[in-house]
Design a protein around this motif. Structure first.
Motif, PDB file in Angstrom:
ATOM      1  N   MET A  75      -5.223 -53.007 -52.215  1.00 17.98           N
ATOM      2  CA  MET A  75      -6.207 -53.896 -52.818  1.00 17.98           C
ATOM      3  C   MET A  75      -5.511 -55.161 -53.321  1.00 17.98           C
ATOM      4  SD  MET A  75      -8.724 -53.119 -55.992  1.00 17.98           S
ATOM      5  CE  MET A  75      -9.795 -54.385 -56.550  1.00 17.98           C
ATOM      6  N   ARG A  76      -6.181 -56.272 -53.163  1.00 22.19           N
ATOM      7  CA  ARG A  76      -5.664 -57.571 -53.620  1.00 22.19           C
ATOM      8  C   ARG A  76      -6.325 -57.920 -54.956  1.00 22.19           C
ATOM      9  NH1 ARG A  76      -1.520 -59.682 -51.429  1.00 22.19           N
ATOM     10  NH2 ARG A  76      -2.304 -61.737 -51.062  1.00 22.19           N
ATOM     11  N   ILE A  77      -5.547 -58.481 -55.861  1.00 19.24           N
ATOM     12  CA  ILE A  77      -6.029 -58.903 -57.174  1.00 19.24           C
ATOM     13  C   ILE A  77      -5.723 -60.386 -57.324  1.00 19.24           C
ATOM     14  CG2 ILE A  77      -5.797 -58.604 -59.678  1.00 19.24           C
ATOM     15  CD1 ILE A  77      -4.862 -55.724 -59.111  1.00 19.24           C
ATOM     16  N   ALA A  78      -6.658 -61.143 -57.910  1.00 19.94           N
ATOM     17  CA  ALA A  78      -6.457 -62.583 -58.109  1.00 19.94           C
ATOM     18  C   ALA A  78      -6.579 -62.933 -59.588  1.00 19.94           C
ATOM     19  CB  ALA A  78      -7.483 -63.369 -57.306  1.00 19.94           C
ATOM     20  N   VAL A  79      -5.724 -63.838 -60.021  1.00 19.59           N
ATOM     21  CA  VAL A  79      -5.798 -64.421 -61.365  1.00 19.59           C
ATOM     22  C   VAL A  79      -5.594 -65.918 -61.211  1.00 19.59           C
ATOM     23  CG1 VAL A  79      -5.012 -62.330 -62.569  1.00 19.59           C
ATOM     24  CG2 VAL A  79      -3.323 -64.001 -61.812  1.00 19.59           C
ATOM     25  N   GLU A  80      -6.128 -66.691 -62.138  1.00 16.91           N
ATOM     26  CA  GLU A  80      -5.906 -68.134 -62.068  1.00 16.91           C
ATOM     27  C   GLU A  80      -6.079 -68.765 -63.433  1.00 16.91           C
ATOM     28  OE1 GLU A  80      -9.775 -70.614 -60.749  1.00 16.91           O
ATOM     29  OE2 GLU A  80      -8.947 -69.389 -59.146  1.00 16.91           O
ATOM     30  N   THR A  81      -5.514 -69.962 -63.551  1.00 17.97           N
ATOM     31  CA  THR A  81      -5.647 -70.756 -64.764  1.00 17.97           C
ATOM     32  C   THR A  81      -5.585 -72.228 -64.378  1.00 17.97           C
ATOM     33  OG1 THR A  81      -4.859 -70.991 -67.044  1.00 17.97           O
ATOM     34  CG2 THR A  81      -3.175 -70.916 -65.332  1.00 17.97           C
ATOM     35  N   ASN A  82      -6.092 -73.070 -65.249  1.00 18.49           N
ATOM     36  CA  ASN A  82      -5.960 -74.514 -65.067  1.00 18.49           C
ATOM     37  C   ASN A  82      -4.889 -75.010 -66.033  1.00 18.49           C
ATOM     38  OD1 ASN A  82      -7.265 -77.027 -63.785  1.00 18.49           O
ATOM     39  ND2 ASN A  82      -7.021 -77.560 -65.940  1.00 18.49           N
ATOM     40  N   VAL A  83      -3.979 -75.833 -65.533  1.00 18.94           N
ATOM     41  CA  VAL A  83      -2.914 -76.391 -66.351  1.00 18.94           C
ATOM     42  C   VAL A  83      -3.103 -77.904 -66.398  1.00 18.94           C
ATOM     43  CG1 VAL A  83      -0.433 -76.573 -66.702  1.00 18.94           C
ATOM     44  CG2 VAL A  83      -1.377 -74.552 -65.555  1.00 18.94           C
ATOM     45  N   ALA A  84      -3.310 -78.432 -67.597  1.00 21.41           N
ATOM     46  CA  ALA A  84      -3.543 -79.872 -67.776  1.00 21.41           C
ATOM     47  C   ALA A  84      -2.214 -80.619 -67.770  1.00 21.41           C
ATOM     48  CB  ALA A  84      -4.311 -80.122 -69.067  1.00 21.41           C
ATOM     49  N   ALA A  85      -1.662 -80.774 -66.571  1.00 16.74           N
ATOM     50  CA  ALA A  85      -0.384 -81.480 -66.387  1.00 16.74           C
ATOM     51  C   ALA A  85      -0.272 -81.861 -64.915  1.00 16.74           C
ATOM     52  CB  ALA A  85       0.788 -80.571 -66.785  1.00 16.74           C
ATOM     53  N   PRO A  86       0.585 -82.830 -64.601  1.00 15.63           N
ATOM     54  CA  PRO A  86       0.793 -83.221 -63.198  1.00 15.63           C
ATOM     55  C   PRO A  86       1.435 -82.085 -62.390  1.00 15.63           C
ATOM     56  CG  PRO A  86       1.656 -84.886 -64.696  1.00 15.63           C
ATOM     57  CD  PRO A  86       1.323 -83.686 -65.524  1.00 15.63           C
ATOM     58  N   VAL A  87       1.136 -82.034 -61.104  1.00 15.86           N
ATOM     59  CA  VAL A  87       1.600 -80.944 -60.258  1.00 15.86           C
ATOM     60  C   VAL A  87       3.124 -80.827 -60.231  1.00 15.86           C
ATOM     61  CG1 VAL A  87       1.575 -82.204 -58.058  1.00 15.86           C
ATOM     62  CG2 VAL A  87       1.192 -79.727 -58.080  1.00 15.86           C
TER      63      VAL A  87
ATOM     64  N   GLY B  61      -6.416 -81.041 -59.322  1.00 15.96           N
ATOM     65  CA  GLY B  61      -7.813 -81.404 -59.488  1.00 15.96           C
ATOM     66  C   GLY B  61      -7.960 -82.433 -60.589  1.00 15.96           C
ATOM     67  N   PRO B  62      -9.180 -82.764 -60.950  1.00 17.35           N
ATOM     68  CA  PRO B  62      -9.407 -83.812 -61.947  1.00 17.35           C
ATOM     69  C   PRO B  62      -8.918 -83.454 -63.352  1.00 17.35           C
ATOM     70  CG  PRO B  62     -11.471 -82.754 -61.335  1.00 17.35           C
ATOM     71  CD  PRO B  62     -10.421 -82.215 -60.415  1.00 17.35           C
ATOM     72  N   LYS B  63      -8.781 -82.166 -63.655  1.00 16.20           N
ATOM     73  CA  LYS B  63      -8.362 -81.752 -65.001  1.00 16.20           C
ATOM     74  C   LYS B  63      -6.985 -81.099 -65.003  1.00 16.20           C
ATOM     75  CE  LYS B  63     -13.053 -81.200 -66.637  1.00 16.20           C
ATOM     76  NZ  LYS B  63     -14.045 -80.319 -67.235  1.00 16.20           N
ATOM     77  N   GLY B  64      -6.180 -81.397 -63.992  1.00 14.83           N
ATOM     78  CA  GLY B  64      -4.850 -80.818 -63.921  1.00 14.83           C
ATOM     79  C   GLY B  64      -4.663 -80.042 -62.635  1.00 14.83           C
ATOM     80  N   VAL B  65      -3.975 -78.917 -62.732  1.00 14.49           N
ATOM     81  CA  VAL B  65      -3.636 -78.108 -61.568  1.00 14.49           C
ATOM     82  C   VAL B  65      -4.164 -76.694 -61.765  1.00 14.49           C
ATOM     83  CG1 VAL B  65      -1.734 -77.207 -60.152  1.00 14.49           C
ATOM     84  CG2 VAL B  65      -1.536 -79.471 -61.219  1.00 14.49           C
ATOM     85  N   VAL B  66      -4.928 -76.213 -60.793  1.00 18.16           N
ATOM     86  CA  VAL B  66      -5.326 -74.811 -60.802  1.00 18.16           C
ATOM     87  C   VAL B  66      -4.178 -74.026 -60.177  1.00 18.16           C
ATOM     88  CG1 VAL B  66      -6.924 -73.072 -59.894  1.00 18.16           C
ATOM     89  CG2 VAL B  66      -7.788 -75.296 -60.675  1.00 18.16           C
ATOM     90  N   VAL B  67      -3.667 -73.052 -60.920  1.00 15.96           N
ATOM     91  CA  VAL B  67      -2.635 -72.159 -60.408  1.00 15.96           C
ATOM     92  C   VAL B  67      -3.315 -70.809 -60.175  1.00 15.96           C
ATOM     93  CG1 VAL B  67      -0.402 -71.069 -60.824  1.00 15.96           C
ATOM     94  CG2 VAL B  67      -0.847 -73.377 -61.705  1.00 15.96           C
ATOM     95  N   ARG B  68      -3.309 -70.376 -58.920  1.00 19.06           N
ATOM     96  CA  ARG B  68      -3.973 -69.135 -58.526  1.00 19.06           C
ATOM     97  C   ARG B  68      -2.932 -68.191 -57.940  1.00 19.06           C
ATOM     98  NH1 ARG B  68      -7.258 -71.304 -55.264  1.00 19.06           N
ATOM     99  NH2 ARG B  68      -8.885 -71.605 -56.800  1.00 19.06           N
TER     100      ARG B  68
END
Length: 138
Positions: free
Chosen positions: A1-13, A95-102
């Motif tokens: 089974m695959r599990i996913a988590v993610e967060t948005n980081v308000a900083a340049p890539v 993205g517009p609010k930083g970087v989504v890390v998934r």
């Protein structure tokens, strides 16, 4: 089974990438709770390169090494790696609010899916707090 988590980081890539892949940064954020820490990290960031993080309870009661091999690196975009017989992928999506890390990873049979998802999410949330705190200081 695959599990996913993610967060948005308000900083340049580039800053997000550097914090995720540099041992001096990894030891600052790589813990699921305040009673754990990473005492050592090594990174050979290339296809076929090895990585390792030593994670330990702060009271010294237990610890383990999280280690594996990078299978694909696309700078500022994607990291794929194998650890044991499992695999994981990390995506960096600006993205517009930083970087989504998934992070998407193979589950293991010892802990529940909820425990695994919660632990990996907590580490990713710690990562976002660390990077954003550094961003706010600069």
């Amino acid at each position: 089974m695959r599990i996913a988590v993610e967060t948005n980081v308000a900083a340049p890539v580039d800053q997000v990438w550097r914090a995720y892949t540099t041992p001096a940064h990894i030891v600052k954020w790589n813990a699921a709770s305040d009673d754990w820490h990473t005492t050592k990290a090594t990174v050979d960031l290339r296809d076929g390169g090895a990585f390792s993080s030593r994670m330990e309870a702060k009271d010294g009661s237990m610890g383990f090494d999280f280690a594996g091999t990078y299978t694909k690196i696309v700078e500022h975009e994607r990291i794929e790696y194998a650890f044991g017989d499992r695999k994981a992928e990390v995506e960096f999506v600006p993205g517009p609010k930083g970087v989504v890390v998934r992070v998407v990873f193979d589950s293991e049979p010892t802990h529940s899916v909820e425990q695994q998802q919660g632990g990996w999410q907590a580490i990713l949330d710690s990562f976002a707090r660390y990077v954003e705190a550094k961003q706010n200081k600069s």
